[in-house]
Design a protein around this motif. Structure first.
Motif, PDB file in Angstrom:
ATOM      1  N   GLN A 230       0.947  -1.048  -0.057  1.00  0.00           N
ATOM      2  CA  GLN A 230       0.017   0.054  -0.051  1.00  0.00           C
ATOM      3  C   GLN A 230       0.859   1.372   0.020  1.00  0.00           C
ATOM      4  OE1 GLN A 230      -2.524  -1.284   3.861  1.00  0.00           O
ATOM      5  NE2 GLN A 230      -3.982  -0.174   2.416  1.00  0.00           N
ATOM      6  N   GLN A 234      -2.476   5.514   1.569  1.00  0.00           N
ATOM      7  CA  GLN A 234      -3.707   4.586   1.998  1.00  0.00           C
ATOM      8  C   GLN A 234      -3.785   4.211   3.522  1.00  0.00           C
ATOM      9  OE1 GLN A 234      -2.296   1.791  -1.120  1.00  0.00           O
ATOM     10  NE2 GLN A 234      -4.372   2.359  -2.552  1.00  0.00           N
ATOM     11  N   THR A 238      -6.834   5.059   6.961  1.00  0.00           N
ATOM     12  CA  THR A 238      -7.169   4.203   8.292  1.00  0.00           C
ATOM     13  C   THR A 238      -6.845   4.892   9.670  1.00  0.00           C
ATOM     14  OG1 THR A 238      -7.046   2.081   7.016  1.00  0.00           O
ATOM     15  CG2 THR A 238      -7.037   1.907   9.318  1.00  0.00           C
ATOM     16  N   THR A 254      -5.459  -2.121   7.451  1.00  0.00           N
ATOM     17  CA  THR A 254      -5.371  -1.130   6.542  1.00  0.00           C
ATOM     18  C   THR A 254      -5.635  -1.731   5.114  1.00  0.00           C
ATOM     19  OG1 THR A 254      -3.074  -1.506   6.151  1.00  0.00           O
ATOM     20  CG2 THR A 254      -3.694   0.305   8.067  1.00  0.00           C
ATOM     21  N   SER A 255      -6.014  -2.900   4.688  1.00  0.00           N
ATOM     22  CA  SER A 255      -6.267  -3.418   3.634  1.00  0.00           C
ATOM     23  C   SER A 255      -7.020  -4.847   3.612  1.00  0.00           C
ATOM     24  CB  SER A 255      -5.064  -3.764   2.795  1.00  0.00           C
ATOM     25  OG  SER A 255      -4.138  -4.789   3.345  1.00  0.00           O
ATOM     26  N   ASP A 256      -7.559  -5.194   2.479  1.00  0.00           N
ATOM     27  CA  ASP A 256      -8.287  -6.507   2.497  1.00  0.00           C
ATOM     28  C   ASP A 256      -7.285  -7.704   2.959  1.00  0.00           C
ATOM     29  OD1 ASP A 256     -10.606  -5.462   1.970  1.00  0.00           O
ATOM     30  OD2 ASP A 256     -10.458  -5.658  -0.103  1.00  0.00           O
ATOM     31  N   TRP A 257      -5.852  -7.264   2.231  1.00  0.00           N
ATOM     32  CA  TRP A 257      -5.113  -8.182   2.527  1.00  0.00           C
ATOM     33  C   TRP A 257      -4.587  -8.541   3.840  1.00  0.00           C
ATOM     34  CZ3 TRP A 257      -0.184  -8.535   4.872  1.00  0.00           C
ATOM     35  CH2 TRP A 257       0.562  -9.856   4.604  1.00  0.00           C
TER      36      TRP A 257
END
Length: 283
Positions: A230, A234, A238, A254-257
């Motif tokens: 990221q 980005q 969050t 902070t991400s789907d991953w």
């Protein structure tokens, strides 16, 4: 400088680059009086440039999280100048690559000093003021604060410690009006990896029986940072959510991953799912 401020005040550590820089700019854009701190103010050029490009004003100050006198001076200075402190974002940290046989105990202590005790130093100094303000205590940890990762024993231990401390503190803090959150990024395209200060080829050459595993881990990790990282901006979105939400969650990925990766651990009662993933990193 005015002795009081009607705007809410946030103090952020580690703002010379990466997540800290992006979070400082984002919080200022959201209307917060932002005290952006860094260990060496001589490295603030990128921060100043980003603030100018965004059209925001930052109050840039020196703060070394491992120096208790520096921490106390910074917090006292904010209170003297603004009369309040509404939020702290613990972002300063240091990476480390190594393993049990090849690390010294002093190496591990140094990692803990920055990544764990540095967080405690600032949190403790700021907490009376956060309590008075009904404020926020936010700490940028890592998916490595949930899932242990090969050759990151010391780093993950420090991040696990931060997460355990903050998870334990959160209900106590809530009883006096302070919301505690941790933000868990995965790979982020920042200077963090470079700041570890390692010659990776030399590290692999010196790793002895661990050289094949370290070589595999480094290749996998470099690919992860190149292909799935990221941006700091980005991640800062969050962080800003934790800062501004009416009822922020304790744990924010902070991400789907990152949600999928930490979810593997949080649903893994016997540890087999996590080790099934991370063992493949060193094969």
């Amino acid at each position: 400088m005015s002795s009081a401020s009607s705007s809410k005040v946030v103090l952020i550590t580690g703002t010379s680059s990466g997540i800290g820089l992006a979070a400082a700019v984002a919080s200022a854009q959201a209307g917060w009086r932002t005290v952006a701190t860094l260990r060496d103010t001589g490295r603030a050029d990128a921060l100043r440039k980003a603030a100018a490009e965004a059209g925001v004003e930052l109050d840039i100050r020196q703060l070394d999280v491992v120096d208790e006198a520096s921490v106390t001076a910074a917090v006292d200075g904010v209170i003297a100048d603004y009369g309040r402190l509404d939020a702290v974002i613990n972002n300063a940290g240091a990476g480390h690559l190594g393993t049990l046989e090849n690390d010294s105990v002093a190496d591990v202590r140094d990692v803990m000093e920055v990544n764990f005790f540095g967080v405690l130093n600032l949190s403790k100094a700021a907490f009376p003021h956060l309590r008075s303000a009904g404020g926020r205590l936010i700490t940028v940890t890592s998916v490595g604060g949930v899932v242990g990762q090969p050759f990151n024993e010391a780093y993950c231990a420090a991040k696990f410690a931060v997460e355990g401390y903050m998870e334990s503190l959160a209900p106590v803090a809530a009883s006096v009006g302070v919301a505690v959150s941790v933000v868990e990024p995965g790979a982020v395209a920042t200077e963090f990896v470079n700041n570890i200060g390692l010659d990776l080829e030399a590290e692999i050459a010196d790793a002895g029986p661990y050289a094949p595993a370290l070589d595999a881990y480094v290749n996998r990790t470099v690919a992860q940072f190149l292909n799935a990282a990221q941006t700091p901006a980005q991640v800062a979105e969050t962080v800003l959510e934790a800062l501004t939400a009416d009822r922020p969650a304790f744990r924010l990925q902070t991400s789907d991953w990152a949600r999928g990766f930490t979810g593997t651990k949080l649903a893994d009662l016997d540890g087999s799912a996590v080790l099934g993933v991370t063992s493949g990193w060193v094969a």
